[in-house]
Design a protein around this motif. Structure first.
Motif, PDB file in Angstrom:
ATOM      1  N   UNK A  83      66.220  31.650  74.754  1.00 35.70           N
ATOM      2  CA  UNK A  83      65.223  32.644  75.142  1.00 35.70           C
ATOM      3  C   UNK A  83      65.859  33.901  75.708  1.00 35.70           C
ATOM      4  N   UNK A  84      66.908  33.739  76.505  1.00 38.14           N
ATOM      5  CA  UNK A  84      67.613  34.902  77.055  1.00 38.14           C
ATOM      6  C   UNK A  84      68.225  35.745  75.939  1.00 38.14           C
ATOM      7  N   UNK A  85      68.805  35.073  74.956  1.00 37.22           N
ATOM      8  CA  UNK A  85      69.397  35.818  73.827  1.00 37.22           C
ATOM      9  C   UNK A  85      68.322  36.593  73.056  1.00 37.22           C
ATOM     10  N   UNK A  86      67.212  35.910  72.758  1.00 39.85           N
ATOM     11  CA  UNK A  86      66.168  36.544  71.976  1.00 39.85           C
ATOM     12  C   UNK A  86      65.479  37.667  72.739  1.00 39.85           C
ATOM     13  N   UNK A  87      65.473  37.574  74.056  1.00 41.45           N
ATOM     14  CA  UNK A  87      64.814  38.601  74.853  1.00 41.45           C
ATOM     15  C   UNK A  87      65.488  39.955  74.719  1.00 41.45           C
ATOM     16  N   UNK A  93      63.007  41.290  78.853  1.00 35.71           N
ATOM     17  CA  UNK A  93      61.917  41.073  79.811  1.00 35.71           C
ATOM     18  C   UNK A  93      62.201  39.848  80.673  1.00 35.71           C
ATOM     19  N   UNK A  94      61.448  39.706  81.750  1.00 38.44           N
ATOM     20  CA  UNK A  94      61.564  38.493  82.550  1.00 38.44           C
ATOM     21  C   UNK A  94      61.157  37.285  81.712  1.00 38.44           C
ATOM     22  N   UNK A  95      61.729  36.139  82.043  1.00 36.16           N
ATOM     23  CA  UNK A  95      61.518  34.920  81.263  1.00 36.16           C
ATOM     24  C   UNK A  95      60.821  33.883  82.137  1.00 36.16           C
ATOM     25  N   UNK A 136      74.902  35.236  83.351  1.00 34.43           N
ATOM     26  CA  UNK A 136      75.685  35.403  82.121  1.00 34.43           C
ATOM     27  C   UNK A 136      75.017  36.366  81.151  1.00 34.43           C
ATOM     28  N   UNK A 137      73.690  36.272  81.038  1.00 31.94           N
ATOM     29  CA  UNK A 137      72.963  37.084  80.052  1.00 31.94           C
ATOM     30  C   UNK A 137      72.253  38.282  80.673  1.00 31.94           C
ATOM     31  N   UNK A 138      72.426  38.487  81.972  1.00 30.64           N
ATOM     32  CA  UNK A 138      71.830  39.625  82.669  1.00 30.64           C
ATOM     33  C   UNK A 138      70.307  39.642  82.506  1.00 30.64           C
TER      34      UNK A 138
END
Length: 267
Positions: A83-87, A93-95, A136-138
């Protein structure tokens, strides 16, 4: 529109006769942002949504899993990282996540009527791991409170005080609280004081009226008073209408915007 908040609306709940990308466009025409639920479903084209230019402030963090069982934690962290990658397509956006994965009709995949000390400890450890992924993914992950009596029976860590305790324990700017006032009213009430206690840890606030989960003004919650108190508390973050339209989406969006605009805010 004169509001101290960043307003948004859930795209899956408005203009439901239109494709998702068109819903985002229609929401954007009101000068506010949009939020999404299930980014991984086949009909969701994140690139097309990004191309609308409408800001997307929140989307679901994960596909499946839970915060307490070995396999569940592995799936949760793995899909939360995806989800972090796709965001990134939508500008990170916030997850959003919950105490456990939700299945058909919002029912938890594993019901937990009693939350044990072991579950609290395991969940805290899981959220510390999630904070590392966020770093890691900011990105920022936020945990949402839910209600048990109406929509999500058996979901662990659902009360606002539960979510707040976990977010405070992790104590990371990468893990915030999504304070959903619709869910809080059904399960706990005392909304203004709940906002006051949680505000330092809040990533965003979601709203819908009770009963019915429609726009402000259709139920028992005095959202105008809550908006005024939030402004006085100094909250300047996101308020998202995660609600169905009582009649039509245009009326719902106008009512929502009016409720959270033109407040008495000292400079």
């Amino acid at each position: 529109m004169n509001t101290p908040f960043e307003l948004a609306a859930c795209a899956e709940m408005q203009f439901t006769d239109l494709p998702l990308t068109e819903r985002v466009k229609r929401i954007g025409e009101y000068g506010i942002a949009a939020e999404l639920w299930n980014w991984h479903e086949d009909h969701v084209d994140l690139e097309a949504i990004a191309a609308t230019g409408v800001p997307i402030l929140n989307m679901n963090a994960y596909i499946n899993g839970d915060l307490v069982t070995p396999d569940g934690v592995e799936n949760f962290l793995r899909t939360a990282e995806e989800g972090a990658r796709r965001s990134k397509v939508l500008g990170s956006p916030r997850l959003n996540f919950h105490g456990i994965g939700l299945g058909e009709g919002g029912i938890p995949v594993i019901k937990s009527e009693v939350v044990t000390g072991r579950m609290w400890a395991r969940t805290t450890t899981t959220l510390l791991q999630l904070a590392e992924i966020a770093e890691k993914h900011d990105v920022v992950y936020q945990m949402e409170n839910l209600n048990l009596p109406v929509d999500h029976a058996g979901t662990p860590f659902s009360h606002p005080e539960d979510v707040l305790a976990l977010v405070e324990a992790v104590d990371s700017p990468r893990i915030r609280m999504n304070l959903d006032l619709y869910h809080a009213q059904i399960g706990d009430g005392n909304l203004i004081e709940t906002c006051r206690k949680a505000l330092p840890w809040v990533g965003e606030i979601q709203v819908a009226d009770v009963p019915g989960r429609c726009e402000p003004g259709t139920g028992e919650i005095n959202y105008r008073m809550i908006a005024q108190r939030l402004a006085e508390m100094g909250y300047r973050g996101t308020v998202c209408m995660e609600a169905w339209a009582h009649a039509d989406s245009d009326t719902a969006l106008r009512t929502f915007i009016e409720t959270f605009s033109n407040l008495e805010v000292s400079s």
